[in-house]
Design an enzyme around this catalytic site. Structure first.
Site, short mmCIF file in Angstrom:
data_model
loop_
_atom_site.label_atom_id
_atom_site.label_comp_id
_atom_site.label_asym_id
_atom_site.label_seq_id
_atom_site.Cartn_x
_atom_site.Cartn_y
_atom_site.Cartn_z
N GLN A 87 0.87 -1.19 0.05
CA GLN A 87 0.01 0.04 0.05
C GLN A 87 0.86 1.31 0.13
O GLN A 87 1.25 1.65 1.00
CB GLN A 87 -0.77 0.06 1.08
N GLY B 14 -11.94 2.77 3.82
CA GLY B 14 -11.01 1.96 3.01
C GLY B 14 -10.15 2.67 2.03
O GLY B 14 -10.30 3.74 2.02
N HIS B 15 -8.97 1.77 1.55
CA HIS B 15 -8.26 2.56 0.91
C HIS B 15 -8.63 3.03 -0.57
O HIS B 15 -9.49 2.39 -1.38
CB HIS B 15 -6.98 1.53 0.28
N ASN B 16 -8.00 3.97 -0.95
CA ASN B 16 -8.44 4.69 -2.23
C ASN B 16 -9.78 5.33 -2.33
O ASN B 16 -10.15 5.78 -3.37
CB ASN B 16 -8.26 3.79 -3.59
#
Length: 349
Positions: A202, A243-245
């Site tokens: 990540q 969450g990511h992005n």
């Protein structure tokens, strides 16, 4: 410590009717305020209670002022948005009573020689600031916080105790991050091969705008490749997962326990009730309002109020309804066969 009503109105605006020299020491609810307090009325349902309050001054709307002018005997501050005025007045009194913050770095803090801490910033005990991090003037970093390498903290931003702000993350001016929040932990990214999960590094960041508040124990994951974006004015309650992005649009607000899965894009001026969930890779446009406990399983492309949960019922009734729902597919096929039979008989006649 007290302040004159006239001084308060000079600072916050509004139309004062009554004694500008009267002094007040704070804000209290309608039913418990006394002659040392101001109070507010934002819901006309409580007009009777407002008319009987013992507060020195009452914040209210023009319509409520017309209704209460002959009933309430104290001073009145008339404004179009009494609730917002109350919020700003509360900020005023918090500032009035706040202990002065002394800039400087506590001897028990660990600040890397290559970090840049402005002389006007305050670094508390047991804080760790890694190499390349930059902390701007007026920032307050309370005890036990971690600021990762190359992270950026803007002017006037306040981290309460034990915030983890990981490498490369950025937050703008006047932010507030409450205790236990983790900003920039790895997103949940894995590829599967032969029954084994392979970690996807990540390498993105979390980039947070100005005037953002993030609640206690909330987590915002760093992006896998691109950044996770939290725009200006966003308000996140406690125990939220972003969450990511993900991208959260400006001035969107989320209540406690909301979960937003990776790569979801949320628009501006949206609201999410407690425990609402958003699946990954969806788009939610501006001005969408999602009810508490709702599950967003598809993109929402039109503004409005959305609700998606089954109404509460007694357990036995719920089980009956669940059984019906499970059989809907079979019932649908039977209804189609009946329609075909009816159509055939009608045509023969």
């Amino acid at each position: 410590m007290r302040t004159r009503l006239g001084k308060l109105v000079e600072r916050l605006g509004g139309q004062l009717t009554g004694d500008a020299e009267a002094e007040v020491s704070g804000i209290a609810p309608l039913d418990s305020a006394d002659a040392s307090h101001i109070t507010f009325l934002s819901n006309p349902k409580f007009r009777n209670q407002a008319g009987q309050t013992k507060a020195a001054a009452l914040i209210l709307s023009p319509a409520d002022d017309a209704a209460l002018a002959g009933v309430y005997g104290g001073s009145r501050i008339v404004t179009d948005n009494p609730y917002a005025y109350f919020a700003r007045a509360a900020q005023f009194f918090v500032e009035l009573y706040a202990e002065p913050v002394r800039p400087g770095i506590h001897p028990a803090a660990v600040v890397h020689p290559e970090a840049r801490v402005d002389a006007g910033a305050t670094i508390g005990p047991n804080v760790t600031v890694e190499a390349g991090a930059a902390i701007a003037a007026g920032a307050v970093i309370d005890a036990g916080c971690f600021i990762g390498r190359n992270a950026r903290v803007g002017e006037g931003t306040h981290f309460f105790a034990n915030v983890a702000f990981h490498a490369g993350c950025e937050i703008g001016k006047r932010g507030i991050i409450h205790s236990g929040a983790v900003i920039g932990a790895d997103g949940f990214g894995f590829a599967r091969e032969n029954g084994v999960y392979i970690k996807i590094p990540q390498t993105g960041r979390v980039v947070i705008g100005d005037d953002v508040e993030i609640g206690a124990n909330t987590t915002v994951d760093r992006g896998a490749l691109a950044d996770t974006i939290i725009e200006d004015g966003v308000k996140l309650d406690n125990q939220i997962q972003i969450g990511h992005n993900c991208q959260i649009g400006a001035h969107t607000a989320m209540a406690g326990c909301v979960g937003v899965a990776g790569s979801a894009k949320i628009g501006k001026y949206c609201t999410f009730g407690g425990a609402a969930m958003v699946l990954g890779h969806l788009t939610v446009v501006d001005n969408v309002h999602v009810s508490s406990g709702s599950m967003v399983t598809r993109s929402i492309l039109e503004p409005g109020q959305y609700t998606g949960f089954y109404p509460l019922a007694k357990n036995a009734e719920w089980e009956k309804s669940a059984a019906i729902v499970r059989n809907l597919g079979t019932m649908r096929e039977k209804i189609r066969e009946l329609e075909k039979t009816i159509k055939s008989l009608t045509e023969k006649k």
